[in-house]
Scaffold this motif. Structure first.
Motif, short mmCIF file in Angstrom:
data_model
loop_
_atom_site.label_atom_id
_atom_site.label_comp_id
_atom_site.label_asym_id
_atom_site.label_seq_id
_atom_site.Cartn_x
_atom_site.Cartn_y
_atom_site.Cartn_z
N GLN A 203 2.09 1.74 -3.52
CA GLN A 203 0.99 2.21 -4.36
C GLN A 203 0.66 3.67 -4.08
OE1 GLN A 203 -0.06 0.73 -6.86
NE2 GLN A 203 -0.10 -1.49 -6.59
N GLN A 204 0.78 4.06 -2.82
CA GLN A 204 0.54 5.46 -2.45
C GLN A 204 1.56 6.38 -3.12
OE1 GLN A 204 0.92 6.20 1.75
NE2 GLN A 204 0.71 8.41 1.55
N ARG B 230 0.83 -1.21 0.00
CA ARG B 230 0.00 0.00 0.00
C ARG B 230 0.86 1.26 0.00
NH1 ARG B 230 -4.55 -1.91 4.46
NH2 ARG B 230 -5.81 -3.19 3.03
#
Length: 408
Positions: A128-129, A125
Motif C-alpha cells: 500500500q505504501q 502495508r
C-alpha cells in the motif's frame, strides 16, 4: 479503344498517425479497403497531455462513427508509453466513447503464479505504501504541467474496472512469443510477435523481486490486484531512476567515421527487454514496430519469420527512440526500409543517438531512405546536411510537432 480504369477494391490501405508524445510513443494505425470501414490499432499512449490534446478527440470521432479499437497495445511499463493510457482508460470507463476489443498489457499477474490467501499485515502495508507513492511526476523542460497520470491509479486497475478483454489472445497469460507468435486480425492481416519471450519476462520478474526485498517484502500470496498495482508503480519509479544516467561521450563526436567506430553495447534493462515488438502485415505491406525492445531477441525472431536475406519493410519504427543500445549491426543487416520513424523530442536521453542514425544512412541500398522525426532535435539537425543527403541518398522529414499521418 480507350482502356478502362480498374480500381482494385480489395486492396488494403494503411495509415499511421504519429502523435507528439515528448520523449515517448503514441501511434494510431488504421487499415481499410475501399468498400469497408477502417479498423484501428492503438500502440502506446505517450503522456497525459498526448491523450488530452490530441488522441482523445480522434478516439471520440472513431467511436461516434461506429468504429472500435481492434487492439490497444501497451508495449511495456514505462511512463512515456503508458501514462496517457491511464487517463484514456479512466475517461473511457466513465464516458464509454470508444469500444476496445482487446488489450495487450503485461503486469504482475502474467509473470507470477498468484496464490490466493491471507497476506501478512506488514507486507500488505508495504504494498500500500508503494501504491500511495503513485506514478512518477514528470515535467517538460519548458515547465509544461499536466503530463503525469493520477497518483495511485494504474493501467491494471482500470482494465479490471472497465472489464476489458485483457491478453485473451494469449489465453489470459503473458503476451510472449512462446505463448503465441501469430495473431490474425482479419484474412490477410496479421501480427507477428517478435518480443518478449519468457526469458525477458523472467528478468522483469527478478527485477520486481529484488526491488521488493529493498522494501523488506518477500511474499507470494494475497490479493492479485494489489500486486498488480504495486508492480506497476514500483517499476515505473525504477525506470525513472535509470533515466538520469549521464549521456555517453559519443554524442560529442564530429565525424561519420568516428561514429561508425563506436562500439555497440546492447541495452540490458529488464523493462525495455519486456517490450512487445511485432510485425504488422497487411496484405503485401509490412510494418516493424520495435517499441524499446532488445535487438538480440528481435534478430532471433526475425530469422524465424524469414531465415534468408534482408527483410524489407514499408516502415520501421526505430527501437527506443533511436538509442544506439537498441539497434545493432546484426539487426540492421537483417532489416531495411525506405521509411524510418523516430519518435522523441530528445529530452532526458538526448535521443536519437548519432550512432544510430549514421548506421542507418550509410548502408548501401538501391532506394532512397526517408527519415521521419516527430520533433526537431539536435542530433536530427546534425544529419540535415545537403552533401551527406546526396552522398548517402537519404532525406529528413520533420512532422512539425503535430499529429501527422503517414499513408503507406
Amino acid at each position: 479503344m480507350a482502356k478502362s480504369l480498374y480500381i482494385d477494391k480489395s486492396k488494403m490501405n494503411v495509415s499511421i498517425k504519429i502523435y507528439p508524445a515528448k520523449n515517448g510513443d503514441c501511434f494510431l494505425v488504421s487499415f481499410w479497403e475501399i468498400t469497408t470501414e477502417k479498423k484501428h490499432l492503438l500502440i502506446d499512449c505517450g503522456y497525459v497531455d498526448t491523450f488530452q490534446k490530441y488522441l482523445k478527440d480522434d478516439l471520440i470521432k472513431i467511436g461516434e462513427s461506429g468504429g472500435t479499437l481492434e487492439k490497444l497495445i501497451l508495449t511495456h511499463i514505462d511512463a512515456d508509453h503508458i501514462q496517457g493510457a491511464i487517463r484514456f482508460l479512466k475517461d473511457n470507463n466513465a464516458e464509454k466513447f470508444i469500444a476496445i476489443k482487446e488489450v495487450w498489457h503485461n503486469t504482475y499477474r502474467h509473470l507470477c503464479v498468484q496464490k490466493e490467501g491471507e497476506i501478512d499485515i506488514k507486507q500488505e502495508r508495504i504494498l500500500q505504501q508503494i501504491i500511495r507513492r503513485g506514478n512518477p511526476q514528470s515535467e517538460s523542460k519548458q515547465g509544461e504541467k499536466g503530463i503525469s497520470a493520477e497518483q495511485g491509479t494504474t493501467v491494471g486497475a482500470l482494465l479490471l474496472q472497465g472489464k476489458y478483454s485483457w491478453n485473451s489472445d494469449f489465453n489470459n497469460q503473458a503476451v510472449c512469443i512462446e505463448q503465441r507468435s501469430e495473431i490474425e486480425l482479419k484474412p490477410g492481416t496479421n501480427i507477428y510477435l517478435l518480443s518478449p519471450d519468457k526469458q525477458k519476462l523472467g528478468k522483469l520478474k527478478d527485477l520486481w523481486t529484488d526491488e521488493l526485498k529493498r522494501y523488506g517484502a518477500n511474499f507470494n500470496s494475497g490479493n492479485a490486484q494489489l500486486y498488480d498495482d504495486a508492480f506497476e508503480m514500483l517499476l515505473s519509479w525504477k525506470i525513472e531512476k535509470a533515466k538520469i544516467a549521464p549521456k555517453p561521450i559519443s554524442a560529442t563526436k564530429e565525424t561519420l567515421e568516428e561514429l561508425l567506430k563506436t562500439p555497440f553495447d546492447e541495452d540490458c534493462t529488464a523493462t525495455n527487454g519486456s517490450s512487445i515488438a511485432f510485425i504488422l502485415q497487411v496484405q503485401d505491406k509490412k510494418i516493424l514496430f520495435l517499441a524499446d525492445a532488445h535487438p538480440g531477441l528481435i534478430v532471433q525472431s526475425l530469422n524465424e519469420y524469414q531465415n534468408e536475406g534482408t527483410i524489407i519493410f514499408d516502415l520501421i519504427k526505430v527501437s527506443h527512440h533511436g538509442s544506439f543500445g537498441n539497434i545493432s549491426r546484426e539487426l540492421l543487416h537483417k532489416i531495411d526500409s525506405e521509411k524510418y520513424l523516430i519518435s522523441t523530442n530528445g529530452q532526458k536521453h538526448g535521443h536519437p543517438d548519432k550512432e544510430t542514425i549514421v548506421h542507418i544512412i550509410t548502408r548501401k541500398a538501391g532506394f532512397h531512405r526517408k527519415l521521419y522525426f516527430n520533433y526537431i532535435t539536435a542530433n536530427s539537425k546534425y544529419f540535415d546536411r545537403k552533401d551527406w543527403k546526396e552522398k548517402y541518398n537519404y532525406s529528413i522529414h520533420y512532422l512539425d510537432q503535430q499529429p501527422y499521418t503517414l499513408t503507406l
